[in-house]
Motif scaffolding. Structure first.
Motif, PDB file in Angstrom:
ATOM      1  N   ILE A   9       0.851  -1.199   0.000  1.00 42.84           N
ATOM      2  CA  ILE A   9       0.000   0.000   0.000  1.00 42.84           C
ATOM      3  C   ILE A   9       0.880   1.240   0.000  1.00 42.84           C
ATOM      4  CG2 ILE A   9      -1.643   1.343   1.367  1.00 42.84           C
ATOM      5  CD1 ILE A   9      -2.812  -1.402   2.291  1.00 42.84           C
ATOM      6  N   GLU A  10       1.902   1.236   0.831  1.00 52.56           N
ATOM      7  CA  GLU A  10       2.816   2.382   0.921  1.00 52.56           C
ATOM      8  C   GLU A  10       3.513   2.638  -0.413  1.00 52.56           C
ATOM      9  OE1 GLU A  10       6.900   3.421   3.306  1.00 52.56           O
ATOM     10  OE2 GLU A  10       5.369   2.276   4.360  1.00 52.56           O
ATOM     11  N   LEU A  11       3.842   1.575  -1.130  1.00 54.28           N
ATOM     12  CA  LEU A  11       4.515   1.713  -2.426  1.00 54.28           C
ATOM     13  C   LEU A  11       3.542   1.972  -3.574  1.00 54.28           C
ATOM     14  CD1 LEU A  11       7.129  -1.152  -2.037  1.00 54.28           C
ATOM     15  CD2 LEU A  11       7.567   1.310  -1.995  1.00 54.28           C
ATOM     16  N   GLY A  12       2.240   1.933  -3.274  1.00 57.95           N
ATOM     17  CA  GLY A  12       1.237   2.199  -4.300  1.00 57.95           C
ATOM     18  C   GLY A  12       0.943   1.023  -5.212  1.00 57.95           C
ATOM     19  N   ILE A  13       1.297  -0.171  -4.774  1.00 61.48           N
ATOM     20  CA  ILE A  13       1.070  -1.365  -5.579  1.00 61.48           C
ATOM     21  C   ILE A  13      -0.381  -1.805  -5.485  1.00 61.48           C
ATOM     22  CG2 ILE A  13       1.708  -3.795  -5.847  1.00 61.48           C
ATOM     23  CD1 ILE A  13       4.536  -2.960  -4.905  1.00 61.48           C
ATOM     24  N   ILE A  14      -0.964  -1.688  -4.305  1.00 66.25           N
ATOM     25  CA  ILE A  14      -2.375  -2.017  -4.108  1.00 66.25           C
ATOM     26  C   ILE A  14      -3.027  -0.875  -3.339  1.00 66.25           C
ATOM     27  CG2 ILE A  14      -2.026  -4.516  -4.133  1.00 66.25           C
ATOM     28  CD1 ILE A  14      -2.307  -4.470  -1.055  1.00 66.25           C
ATOM     29  N   GLU A  15      -4.325  -0.861  -3.357  1.00 66.21           N
ATOM     30  CA  GLU A  15      -5.114   0.116  -2.598  1.00 66.21           C
ATOM     31  C   GLU A  15      -5.481  -0.480  -1.244  1.00 66.21           C
ATOM     32  OE1 GLU A  15      -6.148   3.253  -3.681  1.00 66.21           O
ATOM     33  OE2 GLU A  15      -4.898   2.944  -5.463  1.00 66.21           O
ATOM     34  N   LEU A  16      -5.813   0.380  -0.309  1.00 62.20           N
ATOM     35  CA  LEU A  16      -6.256  -0.057   1.011  1.00 62.20           C
ATOM     36  C   LEU A  16      -7.490  -0.943   0.851  1.00 62.20           C
ATOM     37  CD1 LEU A  16      -5.758   0.205   4.035  1.00 62.20           C
ATOM     38  CD2 LEU A  16      -7.288   2.163   4.042  1.00 62.20           C
ATOM     39  N   GLY A  17      -7.470  -2.103   1.490  1.00 62.41           N
ATOM     40  CA  GLY A  17      -8.585  -3.036   1.410  1.00 62.41           C
ATOM     41  C   GLY A  17      -8.373  -4.145   0.395  1.00 62.41           C
ATOM     42  N   GLU A  18      -7.460  -3.948  -0.554  1.00 63.53           N
ATOM     43  CA  GLU A  18      -7.153  -5.000  -1.517  1.00 63.53           C
ATOM     44  C   GLU A  18      -6.223  -6.025  -0.878  1.00 63.53           C
ATOM     45  OE1 GLU A  18      -7.349  -2.385  -5.649  1.00 63.53           O
ATOM     46  OE2 GLU A  18      -5.429  -3.129  -4.929  1.00 63.53           O
ATOM     47  N   THR A  19      -6.224  -7.220  -1.432  1.00 68.10           N
ATOM     48  CA  THR A  19      -5.321  -8.253  -0.939  1.00 68.10           C
ATOM     49  C   THR A  19      -4.248  -8.531  -1.987  1.00 68.10           C
ATOM     50  OG1 THR A  19      -6.724 -10.000  -1.810  1.00 68.10           O
ATOM     51  CG2 THR A  19      -7.089  -9.348   0.483  1.00 68.10           C
ATOM     52  N   LEU A  20      -3.160  -9.077  -1.538  1.00 73.18           N
ATOM     53  CA  LEU A  20      -2.054  -9.407  -2.427  1.00 73.18           C
ATOM     54  C   LEU A  20      -2.261 -10.781  -3.053  1.00 73.18           C
ATOM     55  CD1 LEU A  20       1.003  -8.319  -0.244  1.00 73.18           C
ATOM     56  CD2 LEU A  20       0.205  -7.215  -2.321  1.00 73.18           C
ATOM     57  N   SER A  21      -1.983 -10.871  -4.333  1.00 80.13           N
ATOM     58  CA  SER A  21      -2.008 -12.177  -4.994  1.00 80.13           C
ATOM     59  C   SER A  21      -0.785 -12.957  -4.513  1.00 80.13           C
ATOM     60  CB  SER A  21      -1.943 -11.995  -6.514  1.00 80.13           C
ATOM     61  OG  SER A  21      -0.681 -11.451  -6.876  1.00 80.13           O
ATOM     62  N   PRO A  22      -0.776 -14.260  -4.711  1.00 78.55           N
ATOM     63  CA  PRO A  22       0.402 -15.042  -4.294  1.00 78.55           C
ATOM     64  C   PRO A  22       1.702 -14.541  -4.932  1.00 78.55           C
ATOM     65  CG  PRO A  22      -1.431 -16.504  -4.735  1.00 78.55           C
ATOM     66  CD  PRO A  22      -1.857 -15.137  -5.175  1.00 78.55           C
ATOM     67  N   GLN A  23       1.643 -14.126  -6.199  1.00 69.59           N
ATOM     68  CA  GLN A  23       2.839 -13.615  -6.864  1.00 69.59           C
ATOM     69  C   GLN A  23       3.315 -12.320  -6.199  1.00 69.59           C
ATOM     70  OE1 GLN A  23       0.020 -14.310  -8.639  1.00 69.59           O
ATOM     71  NE2 GLN A  23       0.568 -16.018  -9.978  1.00 69.59           N
ATOM     72  N   LEU A  24       2.377 -11.426  -5.902  1.00 70.83           N
ATOM     73  CA  LEU A  24       2.739 -10.170  -5.245  1.00 70.83           C
ATOM     74  C   LEU A  24       3.223 -10.415  -3.814  1.00 70.83           C
ATOM     75  CD1 LEU A  24       0.095  -7.554  -6.439  1.00 70.83           C
ATOM     76  CD2 LEU A  24       2.540  -7.609  -6.922  1.00 70.83           C
ATOM     77  N   GLN A  25       2.671 -11.414  -3.154  1.00 76.20           N
ATOM     78  CA  GLN A  25       3.148 -11.741  -1.815  1.00 76.20           C
ATOM     79  C   GLN A  25       4.620 -12.141  -1.861  1.00 76.20           C
ATOM     80  OE1 GLN A  25       0.732 -14.609   0.256  1.00 76.20           O
ATOM     81  NE2 GLN A  25      -1.175 -13.543  -0.243  1.00 76.20           N
ATOM     82  N   ASN A  26       4.988 -12.961  -2.848  1.00 74.02           N
ATOM     83  CA  ASN A  26       6.386 -13.370  -2.989  1.00 74.02           C
ATOM     84  C   ASN A  26       7.283 -12.181  -3.308  1.00 74.02           C
ATOM     85  OD1 ASN A  26       5.822 -16.064  -2.482  1.00 74.02           O
ATOM     86  ND2 ASN A  26       5.552 -16.562  -4.646  1.00 74.02           N
ATOM     87  N   LYS A  27       6.823 -11.315  -4.209  1.00 74.03           N
ATOM     88  CA  LYS A  27       7.612 -10.140  -4.569  1.00 74.03           C
ATOM     89  C   LYS A  27       7.780  -9.205  -3.378  1.00 74.03           C
ATOM     90  CE  LYS A  27       6.622 -10.141  -9.487  1.00 74.03           C
ATOM     91  NZ  LYS A  27       6.039  -9.429 -10.614  1.00 74.03           N
ATOM     92  N   MET A  28       6.722  -9.010  -2.627  1.00 76.76           N
ATOM     93  CA  MET A  28       6.805  -8.121  -1.469  1.00 76.76           C
ATOM     94  C   MET A  28       7.701  -8.722  -0.388  1.00 76.76           C
ATOM     95  SD  MET A  28       5.380  -5.419  -2.378  1.00 76.76           S
ATOM     96  CE  MET A  28       5.764  -4.627  -0.834  1.00 76.76           C
TER      97      MET A  28
END
Length: 96
Positions: A9-28
């Protein structure tokens, strides 16, 4: 998981309330690991440089307290600073 989401959220990748996909979880997770490594390196560099800065500042202060003019104290410190650097940081490139 919450740390990954708040960083995203801080980096602007997702909006507040959205969840991370498995791929984004790994990247984060990788992003956070790199951030932690950089923070640890920064702390180590600060600790290393304090081994140089403290003796230089102490030498300068001691010379001023002993009555040396500031310009003369600065010249003495400039002359001994490379020796202090080598003693505290080492100099692989310097001749032995």
């Amino acid at each position: 998981m919450a740390e990954r989401e708040s960083a995203a959220i801080e980096l602007g990748i997702i909006e507040l309330g959205e969840t991370l996909s498995p791929q984004l979880q790994n990247k984060m997770a990788k992003v956070l690991a790199v951030r932690d490594d950089l923070a640890a390196q920064e702390v180590a560099q600060e600790a290393e440089s304090s081994g140089f800065v403290t003796p230089v500042a102490d030498t300068y202060s001691g010379l001023i307290e002993a009555g040396l003019p500031e310009s003369a104290a600065a010249q003495v410190v400039a002359a001994v600073a490379p020796l202090i650097w080598r003693a505290n940081r080492g100099a692989a490139h310097a001749p032995n």
